[in-house]
Every structure is written in C-alpha cells, then in structure tokens.
Write an enzyme that holds these catalytic residues in place. Structure first.
Site, PDB file in Angstrom:
ATOM      1  CG  HIS A  92       5.741 -28.465  91.220  1.00  0.00           C
ATOM      2  ND1 HIS A  92       6.292 -29.364  90.339  1.00  0.00           N
ATOM      3  CD2 HIS A  92       4.399 -28.532  91.007  1.00  0.00           C
ATOM      4  CE1 HIS A  92       5.337 -29.941  89.622  1.00  0.00           C
ATOM      5  NE2 HIS A  92       4.169 -29.456  90.015  1.00  0.00           N
ATOM      6  CG  ASN A 165       4.242 -32.373  85.742  1.00  0.00           C
ATOM      7  OD1 ASN A 165       4.895 -31.525  86.351  1.00  0.00           O
ATOM      8  ND2 ASN A 165       2.997 -32.674  86.055  1.00  0.00           N
TER       9      ASN A 165
HETATM   10 FE1  HDE Z   1       1.032 -26.665  88.538  1.00  0.00          FE
HETATM   11  N1  HDE Z   1       1.152 -25.264  89.996  1.00  0.00           N
HETATM   12  N2  HDE Z   1      -0.979 -26.641  88.685  1.00  0.00           N
HETATM   13  N3  HDE Z   1       0.873 -28.166  87.166  1.00  0.00           N
HETATM   14  N4  HDE Z   1       3.001 -26.733  88.368  1.00  0.00           N
HETATM   15  C1  HDE Z   1       2.274 -24.757  90.486  1.00  0.00           C
HETATM   16  O1  HDE Z   1       2.644 -22.472  90.841  1.00  0.00           O
HETATM   17  C2  HDE Z   1      -1.703 -25.694  89.322  1.00  0.00           C
HETATM   18  C3  HDE Z   1      -0.269 -28.729  86.701  1.00  0.00           C
HETATM   19  C4  HDE Z   1       3.730 -27.441  87.469  1.00  0.00           C
HETATM   20  O2  HDE Z   1       9.209 -24.786  89.192  1.00  0.00           O
HETATM   21  C5  HDE Z   1       2.043 -23.598  91.421  1.00  0.00           C
HETATM   22  O3  HDE Z   1       4.494 -21.204  91.063  1.00  0.00           O
HETATM   23  C6  HDE Z   1      -3.110 -25.907  89.085  1.00  0.00           C
HETATM   24  C7  HDE Z   1      -0.016 -29.527  85.538  1.00  0.00           C
HETATM   25  C8  HDE Z   1       5.141 -27.216  87.687  1.00  0.00           C
HETATM   26  O4  HDE Z   1       8.180 -23.056  90.022  1.00  0.00           O
HETATM   27  C9  HDE Z   1       0.525 -23.431  91.391  1.00  0.00           C
HETATM   28  C10 HDE Z   1      -3.187 -27.020  88.298  1.00  0.00           C
HETATM   29  C11 HDE Z   1       1.336 -29.436  85.322  1.00  0.00           C
HETATM   30  C12 HDE Z   1       5.204 -26.313  88.748  1.00  0.00           C
HETATM   31  C13 HDE Z   1       0.102 -24.527  90.447  1.00  0.00           C
HETATM   32  C14 HDE Z   1      -1.854 -27.470  88.041  1.00  0.00           C
HETATM   33  C15 HDE Z   1       1.871 -28.592  86.356  1.00  0.00           C
HETATM   34  C16 HDE Z   1       3.857 -26.038  89.145  1.00  0.00           C
HETATM   35  C17 HDE Z   1       2.697 -23.707  92.761  1.00  0.00           C
HETATM   36  C18 HDE Z   1      -4.432 -27.700  87.769  1.00  0.00           C
HETATM   37  C19 HDE Z   1       2.141 -30.127  84.227  1.00  0.00           C
HETATM   38  C20 HDE Z   1       6.453 -25.777  89.400  1.00  0.00           C
HETATM   39  C21 HDE Z   1       3.896 -22.795  92.700  1.00  0.00           C
HETATM   40  C22 HDE Z   1      -5.208 -26.880  86.940  1.00  0.00           C
HETATM   41  C23 HDE Z   1       1.792 -29.651  82.912  1.00  0.00           C
HETATM   42  C24 HDE Z   1       6.927 -24.528  88.733  1.00  0.00           C
HETATM   43  C25 HDE Z   1       3.765 -22.064  91.476  1.00  0.00           C
HETATM   44  C26 HDE Z   1       8.211 -24.081  89.369  1.00  0.00           C
HETATM   45  C27 HDE Z   1       3.518 -25.161  90.167  1.00  0.00           C
HETATM   46  C28 HDE Z   1      -1.174 -24.713  90.116  1.00  0.00           C
HETATM   47  C29 HDE Z   1      -1.568 -28.633  87.289  1.00  0.00           C
HETATM   48  C30 HDE Z   1       3.269 -28.321  86.431  1.00  0.00           C
HETATM   49  C31 HDE Z   1      -0.182 -23.493  92.722  1.00  0.00           C
HETATM   50  C32 HDE Z   1      -4.228 -25.064  89.641  1.00  0.00           C
HETATM   51  C33 HDE Z   1      -1.040 -30.287  84.699  1.00  0.00           C
HETATM   52  C34 HDE Z   1       6.294 -27.824  86.919  1.00  0.00           C
HETATM   53  O5  HDE Z   1       0.163 -22.200  90.851  1.00  0.00           O
END
Ligand code: HDE
Length: 704
Positions: A92, A165
């Site tokens: 992202h 999302n």
């Molecule tokens: Fe994320 N995800 N994600 N994700 N995600 C990040 O956090 C992570 C997941 C989502 O505009 C990171 O600050 C893991 C689902 C958005 O700043 C990180 C898992 C959904 C954004 C991270 C998921 C998301 C992130 C990278 C599996 C939809 C952007 C930068 C368990 C519900 C937020 C940050 C923004 C960002 C980890 C799965 C949505 C690495 C470990 C499911 C919208 O922490």
C-alpha cells in the site's frame, strides 16, 4: 538573458532590510537577479533560526576555490535533504489521502456504546487513504490491483481505524501466509520486475498452490481492480468485528462503504493506456474533484448478526476468504462519509499517517478471524520501522483529537514535555495524574475460549470454491467475459506451463465453462485435471450485489467528457454539447491540436484544456468530435486523432459527431452503432454517455 540563474524569494531587491547584499563580484558573475512577487516575506533561516544572507551560493575559499567544510548552512540543508525519504510501506505504498468527516444518520445504541455509532447527526473528522497494494510509492495509479481503503476516525473517545480494501474478501486465511503472498506478488527478487502487476510467474505460482485464494482471484480478475475513479469504489472492513452494548452483550458486524457516484470500472485495454497517458490518473481525479467542490461521498453500512445466526451460515464468517451475501444479511445504512479537504502536505499527512486495525474505541472489539489477529500485531510493528519512533502517535495526522494522557515517557523524537515527578500508576504523590476509568474504559467482549492449542486450520475453513463460483455466476455475461479474458491475459504472461495448467485446474471447480474459456484462450490442447478439493463445492444463490454493472449509477456526475476540435470547428455545436454535458453534471474538457486553442468557424479563438497529443480519449467517459471538413482532413493525418476516436469506440464510449467528426470516424475506420450519434441529438448523447456500449464489445475485441 541572465548569465547565471539567481533567484531569491526574499523578493524585492538585493538591498532588502536585514539581508546582506550580494558581493559585487558575484553580481558581476551572476548578472541580474530575477524579480519575484513582492510583499513581506519571513526571513529564510536555518533550522536553528539563523537568517540566511545567500541561498544561492555555497561558501568557497575563493570564486574558483574549493567549498569549505565550515559551511554549516550548506551542510544542514544537504543533510536534511539526504534524509527526506522514510521507508515506504511494504504494501500500500502508493496512495491518495484526503480529510473529511463522518456523520451518523442512524443510531446503533442497541448494539454498541461507541459514541461515534450512537450520536445521530454528530460529525467526526476522518482522514481516508486509498491505495494500491503491490507497487512502490512512485508507481502508476492504475495497475490491476486491490485498492486499500483506510479510514481514521478521530472520535471523541479516541482514534478508530477501519483499515479495509475495495474487495470484501482476502487471499489467505491465516496471517502467517501474508509475507509469502506479498513476496510472490511483488517484483521478482532476482530481476526487480514487474512493478505493480500480478501478471507474472511467482504470483500465479503461489496462487495456484493456495486454493483458499480462489474466491479473491475471481474478484481481482474482475473489473473491480481497474476502477474508473477512487470515488467510484466500494470499501469493506473485510473481517467480522464485534459491537458491545452497555449490558456487555456483543453482536458481530461487517462494515461497508458504498460510493454515492455508484461503481464504475474501466476496460482493461483502456486501463493500460491510461497508465501511459496519466500516471496520476486517480490522484488527479480526486484532487480536481475536491478543488471543484464535488466532494466524494460514501454511505456507511453494517451487516449485524449474532453467533446463533453465524452458526447457520453455510460458511465460517471468521474466514476472511468468505463474505456474507447481502441477500443473507441485509446492509443497514447508518452514516455517510464526505471527503472535502485535500491535505496541506502530502508527506506530513498521506505518507506519515499510520493506521492500525488495533485502534478501536470502547464498544467495538475484534473477532477471532486469524487474519485480523495477525494484523493487530503487524501494523504497529511496521510503523516503528517506517516512522522510526514509538512516538509516532504524536505526529499531528496520527494524534487523537481528544485528550490523551498516560505514563509512557521519553523515546526517540519525544515532542511532549510532561511535568511533575510521577510517571507511574498507582501513585499517591499526584492528585491529577491519569487513572483508569473502569466504567467507561475499553472492555473486551467476555468470550469463553476452549479447545486444544495448536497450529490447526478449522475444518469450517476448508471450502475454497463455493463462494468463488457464486461470485462468477452472479456477474453479467459481459463481466464474466472480462474475468475470463483477464485470466487469459495474466496466465499468458506466466512462462511456466505447469502453473498455467494448475490454475485452469482450479477453475474447473469454480465453473467448468470458465475453465474451458480460459483453456481455449491459452490454446491448451487438453483440459488439465482439477486438484482434489478439500470440501465439496456448494451451490449458492447468485448475488447480483456482487456485480459492478448492476451498481453503476445513471448519472454523469463525476464523469468527464472530452470535445475534440480543430481550426474551423463550429462554436455553436461545441457550446450545445458542452452545456448539455455540464448541465448533466459532467466535467467538460476541450481538446485541440494546440493547447492555445483553435480558430473556430466564426473566427474566434477557443482555448483548449488539453493538447491532443497529451489528452487521449482514455481520459474521458464519452467524447464529442466537432470538426470542419478541413479540420477532419487535417486530423486524419494525426495518429493521436485517429487513436482518439478509435479508442473511444474500442472502449465502448458514446461518441457524438457532427459532419466533420463523422468524416474523421470514417477515415479512422471506426464503426457505427447506437452509441455513435449526431451532435444534434444532444439528449440521446447525454443518456448514452452515462453507460458503456457493452454490446459493441464483441465487434472490437475477442474476449475469452
Ligand atoms: Fe494490511 N498491512 N496486512 N491488509 N493493509 C499494511 O501497514 C498486513 C490486510 C491494508 O493506507 C501495512 O502501515 C498483514 C487485509 C491497508 O497506510 C502492514 C496482513 C486488509 C493498508 C500490513 C494484512 C489490509 C495496509 C503496511 C495479513 C484489508 C494501508 C504499511 C494478516 C482488510 C494502510 C502499514 C495505509 C497496510 C500488514 C492483510 C488492508 C505491513 C500482516 C486483509 C488498506 O502492517
């Protein structure tokens, strides 16, 4: 011409009060100073507050000598510059962020104590960041990709982050698989490409070995991942959460955002060309909309259900690869979000904002979804590496707008200066240090947990194909063709035959006809075997709410119409189309071979909003081509003009033409159908411009 570029934002003159004049020798070498707008400007200083006499030249031993190490001004400026970037988000990274507000329109008092969900009419500030997932911060806005939809609500009871999302399900069921998934989708580590594309071997290799991803695969191969505008996407919290009321009773909840402008996507060929025409297509669209006062708006809706109801669902709602069909649990609209203020500074706000699904307020709690549970850990951890300090919550975009205080102290980049002796609790030395609030403070849902500890995937998570099938069967025939064609496109970029075959094998469980279409598109000579399914495929009722076409709105609001003109075009016809389109809510742009404009038939000049070579029709939802005979003839030799009309037709857009416009269409070999009409018929044009000419598609490309 000046001999040396010398600018000064101190304005007026080199003799300005408080500033040291340039040395005579420098002036002699540098020539005149540029005059910049006058007015009172604050002194340009170092970070220590020392005023600069000269921001154009570093300190040198003599005019041709070495630069001196003692130049603290140069060193401070360059050192700061060297550290301007922080690590970009691992996922992202590319995003658009906007401020706005959330307003509650129906109370959930019965279900929750969270004030943001109980006080009807109350407005809560928000910061919303919409992102792509796979590409780096400088990647294009329009790859085929999921869009992140993260909202930070600055509530009176603390910050609540809903980090979702634009797709309601996810690829994997357990957080432990997330690094593998992301490593597979990101650029391949040996070659460093592709940037932000799923169409490559490592992604499909991983997917073909991960049957649980099949439902999400149907969504990402649909046009949901190639949206027309960020203002035209839905948002989903994905996981089940809990609401807790004042008696401690908890109810499951799923969160939804629904765009006021309706859903709309682009055509794949169009998306590919948009990436070349405007890398910032979505960010610019949002910026322009907000600047014009057309504030994007979403409805906020919830699906509420009890444990007993969940027990009767034919799937496990704690599995993030499943959604709850609206037909099973209807959506209840409870609020709206309006985005109405562009950030002052992209870095300070959009880059530094730190979301965390663990940021909830009293009255909202987590479910046991194993994906959500892993996310609760990951986000804080990632912010520590990205923002570099455990005090990242003090950055203005992250700080709550309600009072907050505790006994956490010190750390890197501490901005606060807490007074007093006491930095612990309990204490008897301070009368006003922060204490717990047992009644109103955060409580977790009182849930009984039993069972054996272990690395166990619940059996109720075993069905990987039923909802994938339901999604595919819920689409219109056009959308099904786009899904099949997207699969053919993506798998055609995969070099390994066994990966292509494995994917088609999975498709056989989803829908045999889909598998056949994709196999034919890849020129397979025989159908590959389907893998063994961990659970039988259940037949589920189609859910039309899963379509895009069914959710398009009959409006030109938020849409753009391009009018192609050249010397000799008829001003009255241009005005007629422009007025009709503007009255219907569209933004209208004039496109001409030269940006200075074209000389119309009556001799007047009409300025253009875009030069033809840089403003192709992919940037519009519908076009009008208004040309004199001479103009048409001249443009028939311009490939940009030929592409303009061919692409408009190929991308299924309405085209209004006068006689000259029609002549250009003929010279460009563009077809004719109900979506191509005379400019005299402006009302028909406006009606047709609101949609795409789906029936035309079979005549312009071979779909799978
Ligand atoms: Fe994320 N995800 N994600 N994700 N995600 C990040 O956090 C992570 C997941 C989502 O505009 C990171 O600050 C893991 C689902 C958005 O700043 C990180 C898992 C959904 C954004 C991270 C998921 C998301 C992130 C990278 C599996 C939809 C952007 C930068 C368990 C519900 C937020 C940050 C923004 C960002 C980890 C799965 C949505 C690495 C470990 C499911 C919208 O922490």
């Amino acid at each position: 011409m000046s001999k040396k570029e010398t600018t000064s934002n101190s304005g007026k003159s080199k003799q300005e009060k408080g500033s040291v004049p340039y040395g005579d020798s420098q002036l002699a070498a540098g020539g005149e100073l540029h005059q910049i707008a006058g007015g009172e400007h604050p002194a340009l200083t170092t970070n220590q507050g020392v005023a600069l006499s000269d921001n154009q030249n570093s300190l040198r031993a003599n005019p041709h000598g070495p630069t001196l190490l003692e130049d603290f001004i140069l060193r401070e400026k360059i050192t700061h510059f060297d550290h301007e970037r922080i690590p970009e988000r691992i996922v992202h990274a590319r995003a658009t962020g906007v401020h706005g507000f959330f307003e509650l329109i129906a109370s959930l008092k019965q279900y929750t104590t969270a004030r943001i969900l109980t006080e009807v009419g109350e407005k809560t500030p928000v910061f919303t960041r919409i992102s792509t997932v796979a590409g780096g911060a400088g990647s294009v806005d329009t790859p085929r990709d999921v869009r992140g939809f993260a909202v930070k609500f600055y509530t009176k009871e603390g910050n609540w982050d809903l980090v979702g999302n634009n797709i309601p399900v996810f690829f994997i069921q357990d957080a432990i698989k997330f690094p593998d998934l992301i490593h597979a989708v990101k650029m391949e580590p040996d070659r460093g490409f592709p940037q932000s594309a799923t169409a490559h071997d490592t992604f499909w290799d991983f997917i073909s070995l991960t049957p649980e991803s099949m439902h999400m695969v149907m969504w990402i191969m649909s046009d949901r991942t190639i949206p027309r505008s960020l203002r035209m996407i839905e948002g989903f919290g994905v996981h089940s959460f809990r609401l807790i009321n004042d008696t401690g009773q908890s109810t499951f909840v799923k969160f939804h955002w629904r765009p006021k402008l309706g859903l709309q996507s682009t055509i794949w060929d169009e998306t590919v060309k948009i990436a070349g025409a405007d890398q910032d297509f979505h960010r610019r669209d949002m910026f322009d909309a907000i600047a014009a006062g057309h504030f994007p708006e979403w409805e906020f809706a919830v699906q509420l259900f009890t444990q007993e109801e969940a027990d009767r669902f034919p799937f496990d709602h704690l599995d993030a690869t499943k959604l709850i069909p609206e037909e099973l649990v209807p959506l209840k609209v409870i609020g709206r979000m309006v985005l109405d203020r562009w950030p002052n500074n992209f870095f300070a706000e959009t880059e530094q904002v730190a979301y965390c699904p663990g940021n909830v307020v009293p009255g909202i709690d987590f479910s046991n979804d194993p994906l959500l549970q892993g996310r609760l850990f990951s986000y804080i951890d990632t912010q520590l590496s990205r923002l570099g300090s455990s005090n990242f919550h003090q950055i203005p975009i992250n700080a709550p707008k309600c009072p907050f205080s505790n006994h956490q102290r010190d750390g890197h980049m501490q901005m606060a200066q807490p007074a007093g002796r006491v930095a612990y609790e309990p204490n008897s030395l301070s009368e006003n240090s922060p204490r717990e609030t047992p009644a109103k403070g955060f409580h977790s849902a009182a849930v009984t947990e039993t069972g054996e500890k272990g690395r166990i995937r619940a059996e109720s998570f075993a069905d990987h194909y039923s909802q994938a099938r339901q999604f595919y069967l819920s689409q219109t025939a056009y959308e099904q063709a786009h899904i099949a064609s997207a699969l053919v496109f993506e798998l055609s970029k995969v070099e390994q035959m066994h990966v292509r075959e494995a994917m088609v094998g999975h498709l056989r469980h989803i829908e045999e006809d889909l598998a056949k279409r994709v196999a034919a598109g890849l020129a397979f000579d025989k159908m590959p075997d389907a893998p063994v399914a961990a659970a039988p495929v259940q037949e589920m009722k189609p859910s039309p709410a899963l379509q895009i076409i069914g959710k398009m709105k009959d409006t030109l609001m938020g849409r753009a119409i391009g009018i192609l003109i050249a010397d000799g075009s008829d001003g009255a016809v241009i005005e007629r189309i422009k007025k009709a389109a503007t009255d219907a809510g569209a933004t209208v742009k004039i496109v001409a071979p030269k940006v200075g404009g074209a000389k119309l038939a009556d001799g007047s000049m009409l300025a253009a909003d875009g030069q033809l070579a840089g403003t192709p029709s992919v940037l519009f939802d519908a076009v009008a081509v208004i040309l004199s005979d001479g103009g048409a003839k001249a443009l028939s030799k311009e490939s940009a003009a030929i592409d303009f009309v061919r692409d408009a037709y190929g991308h299924l857009k309405a085209i209004a033409v006068d006689k000259g416009g029609q002549a250009l269409l003929k010279m460009a070999n563009v077809g004719q159908d109900a979506g191509v009409m005379d400019t005299n018929d402006k009302d028909a044009f406006i009606t047709v411009a609101k949609t795409r000419q789906w029936d035309r598609e079979k005549s312009v490309r071979t779909l799978a």
